[in-house]
Design a protein around this motif. Structure first.
Motif, short mmCIF file in Angstrom:
data_model
loop_
_atom_site.label_atom_id
_atom_site.label_comp_id
_atom_site.label_asym_id
_atom_site.label_seq_id
_atom_site.Cartn_x
_atom_site.Cartn_y
_atom_site.Cartn_z
N TYR A 153 0.81 -1.21 0.00
CA TYR A 153 0.00 0.00 0.00
C TYR A 153 0.85 1.27 0.00
O TYR A 153 0.40 2.33 -0.46
CB TYR A 153 -0.98 0.00 1.17
N SER A 154 2.07 1.19 0.49
CA SER A 154 2.98 2.35 0.39
C SER A 154 3.22 2.71 -1.06
O SER A 154 3.17 3.89 -1.45
CB SER A 154 4.32 2.04 1.07
N ILE A 155 3.49 1.70 -1.88
CA ILE A 155 3.75 1.95 -3.30
C ILE A 155 2.46 2.38 -4.00
O ILE A 155 2.48 3.26 -4.87
CB ILE A 155 4.35 0.71 -3.98
N ILE A 156 1.35 1.78 -3.64
CA ILE A 156 0.07 2.19 -4.23
C ILE A 156 -0.21 3.66 -3.93
O ILE A 156 -0.70 4.40 -4.79
CB ILE A 156 -1.06 1.27 -3.72
N LYS B 181 0.52 3.30 -13.25
CA LYS B 181 -0.56 2.33 -13.41
C LYS B 181 -0.05 0.90 -13.36
O LYS B 181 -0.67 0.02 -12.76
CB LYS B 181 -1.30 2.58 -14.73
N VAL B 182 1.10 0.66 -14.00
CA VAL B 182 1.65 -0.70 -14.02
C VAL B 182 2.10 -1.11 -12.62
O VAL B 182 1.84 -2.24 -12.17
CB VAL B 182 2.79 -0.80 -15.04
N ASN B 183 2.77 -0.21 -11.91
CA ASN B 183 3.17 -0.54 -10.54
C ASN B 183 1.94 -0.76 -9.65
O ASN B 183 1.92 -1.69 -8.83
CB ASN B 183 4.03 0.59 -9.96
N ARG B 184 0.93 0.06 -9.81
CA ARG B 184 -0.28 -0.12 -9.01
C ARG B 184 -0.95 -1.45 -9.33
O ARG B 184 -1.39 -2.17 -8.43
CB ARG B 184 -1.25 1.04 -9.26
N ALA B 185 -0.99 -1.81 -10.62
CA ALA B 185 -1.57 -3.09 -11.01
C ALA B 185 -0.81 -4.25 -10.39
O ALA B 185 -1.41 -5.22 -9.91
CB ALA B 185 -1.59 -3.21 -12.53
N PRO C 34 -4.88 9.48 -3.44
CA PRO C 34 -3.86 9.57 -2.40
C PRO C 34 -4.43 10.14 -1.10
O PRO C 34 -4.06 11.22 -0.66
CB PRO C 34 -2.80 10.49 -3.03
N ASP C 35 -5.33 9.39 -0.50
CA ASP C 35 -6.02 9.83 0.72
C ASP C 35 -5.77 8.79 1.80
O ASP C 35 -6.34 7.70 1.80
CB ASP C 35 -7.51 9.98 0.45
N LEU C 36 -4.90 9.13 2.75
CA LEU C 36 -4.55 8.19 3.81
C LEU C 36 -5.62 8.06 4.87
O LEU C 36 -5.60 7.13 5.67
CB LEU C 36 -3.23 8.63 4.47
#
Length: 456
Positions: free
Chosen positions: A100-103, A132-136, A167-169
Motif C-alpha cells: 500500500y505504500s507503493i500504491i 498504473k503498471v506498478n499499481r496493477a 492519495p487519501d490516507l
C-alpha cells in the motif's frame, strides 16, 4: 542514474486514526515537475515491496524443527504453520503496508501529473503509465495474498482488499469485492504499453515489455487464458532470450555457497521482462527444499537443481540435513521463462501439443547437454500436468508457487493436503482451505474497523 527522493514513505503508527494502512508521506520537498514524478517512479523501493511471507506457506520449503523452535513466534514460523494470526496486536503487517505504500505513491502520481504545466503530453503519459503498471502489480500481489482464488461466479461477493485510487490516507475504506479489484488491475494495464519506451532508463523504471509480461501473469491467475496467451506472445516478441545453464560454473566446486560464475544478478539478467525484488529476499536461508519439490527434479541432469540447491554445508562437508539447502535468494522478476510457461500452459489447456515444444526449448537451456532428451509425447489429458511440473521447477522461488497452489486447488488440479509438525502439534493445509488467504493483521483491523478479517 541521478535519484531525487522527493517524498519518503515511512511506516508509522497512526495513533487514534482510522486509516486503512500504516503509511504516511513526509518530507519538505514537494514535486512540481513531471521529471520529479518520473524520478519518484524510478525509486528502487517501487520494485521491492512484495514482502515474501507467502513463500513460507508454500509446498516448496521445509524447515527443521530446531529452526522452527526459534521462529515459531515470528511471522515466519506462524506462516509456515498456517496459523490463525501471523502477527501480534502491536506488529505491522509488512505484506500489507509495503504494497500500500507503493500504491499511495502511484495514486499521488496519477492525481498530480495531469495538472502539471511542465512537460510534454508524451512524457506525462509515460510517467502515468509507470504508475498504473506498478499499481496493477501491487494490487495483483495483495489480491493474491488476501483474497480467495479468483472465481468469476463468486467474484461479486468474494472479498479482496481495499481498492484505493486516490492519495487519501484517512479514507475509511472497506474491503472491495474481487470482481472490482480484478477489473481495476486489468484496466490499469490496458492501452498503456505504447506510452512506455522499449528500453527503460534504469531497471527501476518500467519498459514496454513489462506491461505485456504482467498482463500475461495476471490474466493467467484470473483464468483469462486467451488474453494470457496473447500477452505472453507479445512479451516474447520483444524479449525471448534465455540463459544457458550449461555455461554456469561454481566459483568453488567444493563450496556451492561461494556463488555461480556466468549467472547474472536478477536485475541485470537478459531474461528479465519486469524487474521485481523483495526487501526480505533472504527469507529462505533457514529452510530446505521440500520433499514435494525434490520429487519433481531429475537431480542428475537438471542444472536448476545443481545450481540452486546443495547437500553440502558451508564447510564443504555433507550437511546431514534431511533435504537439500536452498542456495539463491528470491528472484521475483517476471521473465522470459515465465512467459514461455504461460504460453505452454494456455496451449496445454487447449490440448495443443505445441506446449511440449515450448518446454523443450526451455529445457535445452536448463538440462546438462550430455543428458538432455526431448520430453516424450503424452496424451492430451496429461499435457497440462507436464507443463505445471515444469512451471514448479523453473519458478520455484519466483513468488508465484503459493498462488499457483491456490488457483490449481480451486480447479481441482492441486489436491495435496500439506502437514507440518511442531512439538507434537500437527498443522495442515487442505485444498481450498481458508488458510490459503493470509490473515489481515490485528493492527490493520484496529486502525480501521471497517476491515473484516479473513475467515480462518
Amino acid at each position: 542514474m541521478k535519484k531525487i527522493y522527493i517524498i519518503v514513505l515511512t511506516t508509522v503508527l497512526l495513533c487514534g486514526c482510522n486509516s486503512f494502512l500504516d503509511v504516511t508521506p513526509k518530507g519538505k520537498l514537494i514535486p512540481n515537475k513531471v521529471q520529479d514524478f518520473d524520478e519518484l517512479m524510478g525509486d528502487p523501493l517501487n520494485v521491492s515491496a512484495a514482502y515474501p511471507l507467502m513463500e513460507m506457506c508454500s509446498d516448496n520449503i521445509c524447515m527443521k524443527e530446531d529452526y522452527l523452535t526459534y521462529y515459531i513466534l515470528s511471522d515466519n514460523g506462524k506462516a509456515y504453520t498456517w496459523q490463525e494470526e501471523f502477527y501480534r496486536a502491536e506488529e505491522d503487517d509488512m505484506t500489507w503496508n509495503g504494497a500500500y505504500s507503493i500504491i499511495y505513491t502511484c495514486n499521488l502520481v496519477l492525481s498530480e501529473v495531469p495538472g502539471i504545466n511542465d512537460g510534454t503530453d508524451a512524457y506525462k503519459a509515460q510517467v502515468m503509465a509507470e504508475a498504473k503498471v506498478n499499481r496493477a502489480f501491487y494490487y495483483w500481489f495483495l489480491h493474491s495474498c488476501y483474497a480467495p482464488a479468483y472465481d468469476p461466479e463468486t467474484a461479486s461477493t468474494d472479498l479482496s482488499v481495499p481498492l484505493v485510487l486516490e492519495p487519501d490516507l484517512n479514507a475509511k475504506v472497506s474491503r472491495t469485492t474481487s470482481d472490482k479489484v480484478v477489473a481495476q488491475i486489468l484496466k490499469d494495464l490496458k492501452d498503456v504499453a505504447m506510452d512506455l519506451p522499449e528500453k527503460s532508463a534504469s531497471e527501476y523504471h518500467i519498459p514496454r515489455v513489462a506491461v505485456y509480461g504482467l498482463a500475461a501473469r495476471v490474466n493467467l491467475f484470473f483464468g483469462n487464458y486467451d488474453a494470457a496467451l496473447e500477452n505472453a506472445e507479445e512479451a516474447l516478441k520483444l524479449n525471448s532470450e534465455l540463459l544457458d545453464y550449461n555455461t554456469f560454473r561454481f566459483n568453488d566446486e567444493s563450496n556451492p555457497y561461494g556463488g555461480v560464475d556466468n549467472r547474472p544478478d536478477p536485475e541485470y539478467s537478459p531474461e528479465m521482462i519486469m524487474y521485481r525484488s523483495s526487501a526480505y529476499s533472504s527469507i529462505l536461508t533457514t529452510s530446505m527444499m521440500s520433499p514435494e519439490l525434490l520429487e519433481v527434479f531429475d537431480t542428475e541432469a537438471d542444472l536448476r537443481y545443481k545450481f540452486n540447491f546443495t547437500t553440502l554445508g558451508w564447510d564443504g562437508e555433507p550437511s546431514g540435513d534431511p533435504y537439500p539447502a536452498i542456495l539463491p535468494d528470491l528472484d521475483y522478476n517476471i521473465g522470459v521463462p515465465e512467459m514461455m510457461l504461460i504460453k505452454a500452459e494456455c496451449l496445454a489447456r487447449k490440448n495443443d501439443p505445441e506446449a511440449l515444444n515450448i518446454l523443450n526449448t526451455l529445457r535445452k537451456k536448463r538440462i546438462a547437454a550430455d543428458k538432455y532428451a526431448d520430453l516424450p509425447q503424452v496424451s492430451a489429458d496429461k499435457l497440462l500436468k507436464v507443463v505445471l511440473e515444469e512451471r514448479q521447477r523453473e519458478l520455484a522461488f519466483n513468488g508465484v508457487r503459493f498462488f499457483d497452489m491456490k488457483r490449481l486447488a480451486k480447479e481441482g488440479i492441486y489436491t495435496r493436503t500439506l502437514t507440518r509438525q511442531f512439538e507434537g502439534t500437527v498443522y495442515t493445509l487442505e485444498p481450498n482451505s481458508n488458510r490459503y488467504m493470509l490473515p489481515i493483521a490485528a493492527k490493520v483491523r484496529l486502525l480501521n474497523t471497517n476491515i473484516v478479517q479473513n475467515p480462518r
